[in-house]
Design a protein around this motif. Sequence first.
Motif, mmCIF file in Angstrom:
data_model
loop_
_atom_site.group_PDB
_atom_site.id
_atom_site.type_symbol
_atom_site.label_atom_id
_atom_site.label_comp_id
_atom_site.label_asym_id
_atom_site.label_seq_id
_atom_site.Cartn_x
_atom_site.Cartn_y
_atom_site.Cartn_z
ATOM 1 N N GLY A 161 2.493 -35.372 51.382
ATOM 2 C CA GLY A 161 3.888 -35.571 51.232
ATOM 3 C C GLY A 161 4.333 -36.080 49.624
ATOM 4 N N ILE A 162 3.369 -36.302 48.764
ATOM 5 C CA ILE A 162 3.596 -36.593 47.492
ATOM 6 C C ILE A 162 3.446 -35.341 46.382
ATOM 7 C CG2 ILE A 162 3.170 -38.219 45.410
ATOM 8 C CD1 ILE A 162 4.067 -39.655 48.184
ATOM 9 N N CYS A 163 4.493 -34.952 45.733
ATOM 10 C CA CYS A 163 4.312 -33.938 44.725
ATOM 11 C C CYS A 163 3.244 -34.181 43.865
ATOM 12 C CB CYS A 163 5.733 -33.878 44.069
ATOM 13 S SG CYS A 163 5.706 -32.495 42.909
ATOM 14 N N LEU A 164 2.269 -33.476 43.584
ATOM 15 C CA LEU A 164 1.250 -33.435 42.607
ATOM 16 C C LEU A 164 1.645 -33.266 41.417
ATOM 17 C CD1 LEU A 164 -1.472 -31.234 44.524
ATOM 18 C CD2 LEU A 164 -1.016 -33.898 44.584
ATOM 19 N N GLN A 165 3.015 -32.919 41.151
ATOM 20 C CA GLN A 165 3.351 -32.672 39.646
ATOM 21 C C GLN A 165 4.056 -34.079 39.229
ATOM 22 O OE1 GLN A 165 4.247 -28.787 38.464
ATOM 23 N NE2 GLN A 165 6.133 -29.607 36.952
ATOM 24 N N CYS A 166 5.120 -34.427 39.871
ATOM 25 C CA CYS A 166 5.949 -35.559 39.352
ATOM 26 C C CYS A 166 5.745 -36.841 40.161
ATOM 27 C CB CYS A 166 7.352 -34.883 39.435
ATOM 28 S SG CYS A 166 8.070 -35.027 41.265
ATOM 29 N N ILE A 226 6.666 -25.768 55.355
ATOM 30 C CA ILE A 226 5.446 -25.518 54.721
ATOM 31 C C ILE A 226 4.651 -26.656 54.799
ATOM 32 C CG2 ILE A 226 4.269 -24.544 52.415
ATOM 33 C CD1 ILE A 226 7.218 -23.520 51.511
ATOM 34 N N PRO A 227 3.849 -26.844 55.609
ATOM 35 C CA PRO A 227 3.109 -28.279 55.856
ATOM 36 C C PRO A 227 2.093 -28.364 54.531
ATOM 37 C CG PRO A 227 3.338 -26.990 57.968
ATOM 38 C CD PRO A 227 3.860 -25.827 56.713
ATOM 39 N N SER A 228 1.638 -27.354 54.110
ATOM 40 C CA SER A 228 0.560 -27.761 53.092
ATOM 41 C C SER A 228 1.223 -27.555 51.598
ATOM 42 C CB SER A 228 -0.488 -26.333 53.116
ATOM 43 O OG SER A 228 0.267 -25.144 53.006
ATOM 44 N N ALA A 229 2.373 -27.657 51.504
ATOM 45 C CA ALA A 229 2.951 -27.852 50.383
ATOM 46 C C ALA A 229 2.579 -28.922 49.364
ATOM 47 C CB ALA A 229 4.602 -27.930 50.291
ATOM 48 N N VAL A 230 2.523 -28.618 48.216
ATOM 49 C CA VAL A 230 1.787 -29.750 47.219
ATOM 50 C C VAL A 230 2.939 -30.058 46.036
ATOM 51 C CG1 VAL A 230 -0.489 -29.069 47.415
ATOM 52 C CG2 VAL A 230 0.860 -27.880 45.695
ATOM 53 N N LEU A 231 4.084 -29.458 46.025
ATOM 54 C CA LEU A 231 4.921 -29.648 45.023
ATOM 55 C C LEU A 231 6.382 -29.942 45.550
ATOM 56 C CD1 LEU A 231 4.099 -26.709 42.386
ATOM 57 C CD2 LEU A 231 3.481 -29.334 42.351
ATOM 58 N N THR A 241 10.470 -24.929 41.702
ATOM 59 C CA THR A 241 11.395 -24.192 40.938
ATOM 60 C C THR A 241 11.028 -24.155 39.645
ATOM 61 O OG1 THR A 241 13.078 -24.540 42.912
ATOM 62 C CG2 THR A 241 13.908 -23.804 40.773
ATOM 63 N N GLU A 242 10.605 -25.221 39.056
ATOM 64 C CA GLU A 242 10.817 -25.273 37.465
ATOM 65 C C GLU A 242 9.367 -24.378 37.419
ATOM 66 O OE1 GLU A 242 11.175 -25.768 33.417
ATOM 67 O OE2 GLU A 242 12.675 -26.582 35.292
ATOM 68 N N ASN A 243 8.345 -24.552 38.128
ATOM 69 C CA ASN A 243 7.099 -23.663 37.844
ATOM 70 C C ASN A 243 7.313 -22.374 37.952
ATOM 71 O OD1 ASN A 243 5.509 -25.985 37.475
ATOM 72 N ND2 ASN A 243 4.490 -25.960 39.316
ATOM 73 N N GLU A 244 8.072 -21.931 38.834
ATOM 74 C CA GLU A 244 8.407 -20.483 39.081
ATOM 75 C C GLU A 244 9.357 -19.727 38.076
ATOM 76 O OE1 GLU A 244 10.544 -20.052 42.961
ATOM 77 O OE2 GLU A 244 8.494 -20.337 43.898
ATOM 78 N N LYS A 245 10.152 -20.561 37.156
ATOM 79 C CA LYS A 245 11.070 -20.424 36.099
ATOM 80 C C LYS A 245 10.163 -20.018 34.829
ATOM 81 C CE LYS A 245 15.254 -22.745 37.051
ATOM 82 N NZ LYS A 245 16.237 -24.028 36.915
ATOM 83 N N LEU A 246 8.909 -20.951 34.952
ATOM 84 C CA LEU A 246 7.923 -20.807 33.817
ATOM 85 C C LEU A 246 6.915 -19.654 33.987
ATOM 86 C CD1 LEU A 246 7.473 -24.387 33.164
ATOM 87 C CD2 LEU A 246 8.928 -22.860 31.739
#
Length: 117
Positions: A82-87, A99-104, A110-115
């Motif tokens: 439950g801790i974002c791997l990015q921030c 999405i139980p396996s969410a990592v972000l 959203t930011e990653n999708e924009k990039l």
Amino acid sequence: MDAFTQEMQEKLLKERDELLKKLNSEEDNFRQEALSASGRDSSDLASDDAAYRKMEALNAMDAKRLKSIEGALKRISEGKYGICLQCGKKIPEGRLRAIPSAVLCIECKTENEKLGM
């Protein structure tokens, strides 16, 4: 482990078990089809080839899903679920329920999708 994390662990374990059963069943079906392929004409084999490719693509998606489930279960065991791997911020429960396996977190995703990531 808190009640929410326990609930998500149970959900992930159930999803993993169902996915493993599905993959094993598809593997058995593939073996049976391969064994029965002898004596078939080229159009049948071409049709089978397209079906096998589709099955391979689906299996690849299932394998990726299985890997993400295993990752989530590992994060639970390490106390990092439950801790974002990015921030490093907490991922909202609503996102994890969806999405139980969410990592972000939503913002990082959203930011990653924009990039284009």
